[in-house]
Design an enzyme around this catalytic site. Structure first.
Site, short mmCIF file in Angstrom:
data_model
loop_
_atom_site.label_atom_id
_atom_site.label_comp_id
_atom_site.label_asym_id
_atom_site.label_seq_id
_atom_site.Cartn_x
_atom_site.Cartn_y
_atom_site.Cartn_z
N ASP A 36 0.76 -1.20 0.06
CA ASP A 36 -0.10 -0.13 -0.06
C ASP A 36 0.74 1.36 0.13
OD1 ASP A 36 0.75 -0.50 2.62
OD2 ASP A 36 -1.24 0.57 3.57
N SER A 67 -11.53 3.80 28.35
CA SER A 67 -11.58 2.95 27.60
C SER A 67 -11.83 1.52 28.54
CB SER A 67 -10.27 2.40 26.86
OG SER A 67 -10.07 1.16 26.42
N SER A 125 -2.80 -7.09 17.32
CA SER A 125 -2.86 -8.27 16.78
C SER A 125 -2.65 -7.93 15.45
CB SER A 125 -4.26 -8.88 16.86
OG SER A 125 -5.30 -7.86 16.44
N GLY A 126 -2.51 -6.85 14.92
CA GLY A 126 -2.54 -6.47 13.45
C GLY A 126 -3.84 -6.39 12.76
N SER A 128 -5.69 -3.86 13.07
CA SER A 128 -5.90 -2.43 13.04
C SER A 128 -6.84 -1.99 14.10
CB SER A 128 -6.45 -2.23 11.81
OG SER A 128 -5.45 -2.23 10.72
N GLU A 163 -2.19 9.27 11.77
CA GLU A 163 -1.10 8.43 12.13
C GLU A 163 0.39 8.74 11.69
OE1 GLU A 163 -0.68 4.96 13.85
OE2 GLU A 163 -2.76 4.66 12.60
N ASP A 175 -5.42 0.51 6.09
CA ASP A 175 -6.17 0.02 7.27
C ASP A 175 -7.59 1.08 7.37
OD1 ASP A 175 -4.32 -1.68 7.56
OD2 ASP A 175 -3.47 -0.70 9.21
N TYR A 225 9.09 -1.54 10.34
CA TYR A 225 8.14 -1.21 9.42
C TYR A 225 8.71 -0.15 8.42
CZ TYR A 225 3.85 0.79 7.25
OH TYR A 225 3.03 1.19 6.43
#
Length: 389
Positions: A36, A67, A125-126, A128, A163, A175, A225
């Site tokens: 992406d 939260s 966990s990936g 998003s 982000e 995402d 990354y």
């Protein structure tokens, strides 16, 4: 879930005034990983798990966040006059980043909020969870302030902007886009170079999507990354000396093979090869799905994992174990890591009658080899973010 979030809100902040509720899903990418930000295609879908929010506008500039996933933190107080770019110390960095981004894009947030969030996406966990929080915040801000000219695509772009610039993670658009634009029983075939997209029905007759969570925590910002991203940018710059091309995603496999020697480092050459070949795999996978050729779709998923392991080197022992054990199981059509890598999750397409055996076999082998348990989620493809009635 919505009712539990509302109840929690009323208990903490009182039940008076207009309290509104929102939802944004998590996402899983079926194929097209690390393409992406290389101008290639991705093929994500929204899930039916995600982030629930209850919110109410205040008359001042105070922000109060809670939260249900981080109860120990209690109510985190802040204000619209305290934007600590890159220095927020907890999960509130994501909603605050979104509020900041709205202001930067000409849609000022002039009043504070009381907010309660609950996510049933596993953290780290990936899938998003952070982008889900950004998008649900964007939907809330659009709704509360009546910013009707803002589209769901805009919300995705604002999320990516926050982000990148507020939280310092150099992520692509996938995402936020998948979460904002998801559609039930469809995945999104998205060209990240120009944001053109189409919905492709995910018809897995007799099979389901199973997500295996490695429970190895990773943070995008401190993973490799950004390093991978710059390796690809350098490789592209080297190719551009011999061929006119805007992104690695523009190249076919044949074109890449003709120009790859312009890339001076063998490591960068491998990174670029993954970006090019993975993009082409994604195009082929969508064609296969449209032709109802699930077997070919699965083969391309498997090839994607091999490339992420060998050429892009972002898998690691945990993800490789989950995938290699999955490949041994009967009824597995395809399996690969999904997300940024270095932990997080794998996605597998498994025949329905084999799911229980799959979870048992992969789970016990993983625990034996890695030393702790993986979690498994049999998921459905859901709609994108929106207001809850």
């Amino acid at each position: 879930m919505k009712n539990q979030v509302l109840e929690c809100f009323k208990k903490l902040f009182g039940g008076e005034g207009e309290i509104r509720t929102y939802f944004a899903p998590g996402r899983v990418n079926l194929i097209g990983e690390h393409t992406d930000y290389n101008g290639g295609h991705v093929f994500p879908c929204a899930l039916t798990i995600g982030t629930y929010m209850a919110a109410r506008k205040r008359d001042d500039r105070k922000l109060r966040f809670y939260s249900m996933n981080f109860e120990k933190l209690g109510v985190v107080e802040s204000s619209l006059d305290q934007f600590l770019m890159g220095a927020e110390k907890n999960w509130t960095a994501y909603p605050k980043g979104m509020m900041w981004a709205f202001g930067q894009k000409g849609f000022p947030v002039e009043q504070g909020f009381d907010l309660v969030l609950y996510g049933n996406i596993p953290n780290g966990s990936g899938l998003s969870s952070s982008a889900s929080v950004e998008v649900v915040t964007g939907v809330m801000l659009k709704d509360m302030f009546g910013y009707d000219s803002i589209t769901m695509t805009d919300i995705a772009l604002f999320g990516q902007y926050s982000e990148n610039h507020y939280n310092g993670v150099n992520c692509g658009i996938m995402d936020q886009f998948a979460i904002a634009m998801g559609k039930k029983d469809c995945a999104i075939f998205l060209d990240t170079s120009d944001l053109s997209y189409e919905y492709a029905p995910v018809k897995l007759e007799g099979a389901r999507i199973v997500i295996s969570c490695s429970n190895k925590k990773r943070g995008l910002g401190d993973s490799k990354y950004n390093e991978r991203r710059s390796e690809c940018e350098m490789a592209l710059a080297e190719i551009q000396k011999v061929k006119e091309v805007k992104s690695l995603g523009e190249l076919t496999e044949e074109e890449f093979e003709q120009v790859k020697d312009a890339i001076k480092s063998p490591i960068r050459q491998k990174r670029a090869k993954h970006a090019v070949y993975e993009n082409q795999r994604t195009v082929k996978a969508v064609t296969a799905l449209k032709a109802n050729d699930i077997a070919l779709f699965g083969e391309l998923m498997n090839a994607s994992h091999v490339s992420l392991r060998d050429d892009y080197e972002v898998t690691g022992k945990e993800l490789d174990t989950l995938v290699e054990e999955a490949w041994k199981c009967p009824g597995v059509i395809g399996s690969r890591m999904t997300g940024a890598g270095f932990g997080g999750c794998t996605v597998s397409i498994v025949r329905t009658e084999n799911i229980d055996h799959f979870i048992e076999a992969v789970g016990s082998a993983y625990k034996e080899k890695i030393g702790y348990a993986a979690d498994f989620y049999v998921v459905d493809v859901g709609d994108g973010a929106g207001i809850l009635a």
